[in-house]
Design an enzyme around this catalytic site. Structure first.
Site, PDB file in Angstrom:
ATOM      1  N   LYS A  61       0.827  -1.202   0.000  1.00 36.13           N
ATOM      2  CA  LYS A  61       0.000   0.000   0.000  1.00 36.13           C
ATOM      3  C   LYS A  61       0.866   1.259   0.000  1.00 36.13           C
ATOM      4  O   LYS A  61       2.029   1.235   0.404  1.00 36.13           O
ATOM      5  CB  LYS A  61      -0.947   0.005   1.203  1.00 36.13           C
ATOM      6  CG  LYS A  61      -0.272   0.120   2.556  1.00 36.13           C
ATOM      7  CD  LYS A  61      -1.312   0.153   3.671  1.00 36.13           C
ATOM      8  CE  LYS A  61      -0.643   0.332   5.028  1.00 36.13           C
ATOM      9  NZ  LYS A  61      -1.626   0.452   6.119  1.00 36.13           N
ATOM     10  N   TYR A  82      16.660  31.031   3.205  1.00 31.02           N
ATOM     11  CA  TYR A  82      15.619  31.899   3.751  1.00 31.02           C
ATOM     12  C   TYR A  82      15.892  32.237   5.215  1.00 31.02           C
ATOM     13  O   TYR A  82      16.209  31.380   6.024  1.00 31.02           O
ATOM     14  CB  TYR A  82      14.255  31.225   3.651  1.00 31.02           C
ATOM     15  CG  TYR A  82      13.668  31.207   2.265  1.00 31.02           C
ATOM     16  CD1 TYR A  82      13.267  32.391   1.645  1.00 31.02           C
ATOM     17  CD2 TYR A  82      13.501  30.011   1.575  1.00 31.02           C
ATOM     18  CE1 TYR A  82      12.719  32.377   0.369  1.00 31.02           C
ATOM     19  CE2 TYR A  82      12.954  29.976   0.302  1.00 31.02           C
ATOM     20  CZ  TYR A  82      12.569  31.164  -0.297  1.00 31.02           C
ATOM     21  OH  TYR A  82      12.031  31.149  -1.555  1.00 31.02           O
TER      22      TYR A  82
END
EC number: 5.1.1.1
Length: 328
Positions: free
Chosen positions: A33, A237
């Site tokens: 999955k 940043y």
């Protein structure tokens, strides 16, 4: 471009090790999955098949369709019935109210709630559920449960095991030749698996949960640019990191848009080659000391999971499916 390398020999070693513990590949259900926990379901499916795996479990019909050419049996774990199910697949029945919503003659595995209280029919209501199934056109071919605390040393694991044994005793009065499965990755190495059961293995097949296994996935990034960061200059940043001396740095093509947790520049996030990330991670890139054209971001998701105070599952399943995955 960033790259995920899948160690074929490590994966095959793990499956052989698990099959030896279980008794055979025929009793093994590989859980694929969420893109095989981020590892790449279509890439791994032929490897599992060639070793003798014939049964897998996935989340949805879409996931099942991607690998249906490889496996005889595919169990869909999280399906919401719509009346047009595919007879090629097996569907988990998670709630008794769903019985009349499935297409006729569809194969189902009945989920039993033995104590996790997430999905399934509780043992006390099993007789009623059996009556409804027998009066329907559904084909009950299996029954299963999921252990909530198999990786913790408390009594709940054994309570759930006992409840599942009770459920098996009840259902065997009405059905024969059912396929049972309860043990998951965490339960695999906690004693003997009942002889009448298969075993579902998820993350353990990729090298997590037992020290005898080998990690299968490693994540790599490639250099976009390089420069000399002079003493006193900052990078990224917010200027979180400032160079204490002149240093050669590089920017690499992997960021939080690729499914990584966003590093905020605080603390030391150690990369796979031993270097640390410098400054805040950007959407599509990060910076560190220049490490050449290619850098290993991690080989062991546990390191990142510990840093971000989460679990290794979350680190792996978030990896963007668009990142190229290759066998090595």
């Amino acid at each position: 471009m960033s790259l995920i390398k899948i160690d074929q020999k490590a994966y095959e070693y793990n499956l052989r090790h698990i099959a030896k513990k279980i008794g055979s590949f025929q009793r093994l259900i590989c859980v694929f999955k969420d893109n095989a926990y981020g590892h790449g379901a279509k890439l791994l499916a032929p490897l599992a098949k060639n070793l003798g795996v014939s049964f897998v479990a996935v989340k949805s019909e879409e996931e099942a369709q991607e690998i249906e050419e490889f496996f005889e049996n595919i169990l869909i774990l999280s399906h919401r019935p719509h009346g047009n199910e595919n007879s090629r697949f097996i569907y988990a029945l998670n709630d008794i109210s769903q019985v009349k919503k499935y297409k006729q003659d569809i194969k189902i595995h009945l989920k039993i709630d033995t104590g996790m209280h997430r999905n399934g029919i509780c043992v006390e209501n099993l007789e009623h559920a059996i009556d409804l199934i027998r009066s329907s056109d559904l084909k009950l071919t299996g029954m299963f449960t999921h252990f909530a605390s198999a990786d913790e040393m408390d009594g709940s694991f054994f309570v759930q095991k006992e409840n599942f044994q009770k459920a098996k005793k009840i259902v065997k009065k009405y059905f024969s030749n059912l396929l049972f499965h309860s043990h998951n990755s965490a339960a695999l190495f906690r004693g003997k698996i009942p002889e009448d059961e298969y075993c579902r293995v998820g993350l353990v097949q990729f090298g997590y949960g037992d020290s005898n296994l080998k990690k299968v996935l490693s994540l790599y990034a490639h250099r976009l640019s390089q420069r000399i960061l002079q003493k006193g200059q900052s990078i990224g940043y917010g200027g979180i990191f400032t160079a204490a001396k002149d240093m050669e740095v590089a920017t690499y093509d992997l960021g939080y848009a690729d499914g990584l947790f966003r590093y905020n520049g605080k603390g030391e996030l150690v990369l796979g080659n031993g270097k640390v990330m410098l400054g805040k991670m950007s959407m599509d890139s990060f910076s560190c000391e220049n490490s050449g054209e290619e850098i290993c971001v991690f080989k062991d998701a546990d390191i990142w999971a510990d840093f971000f105070h989460t679990i290794n599952y979350e680190i792996l399943v978030k990896l963007n499916p668009n990142i190229q995955r290759v066998l090595v």
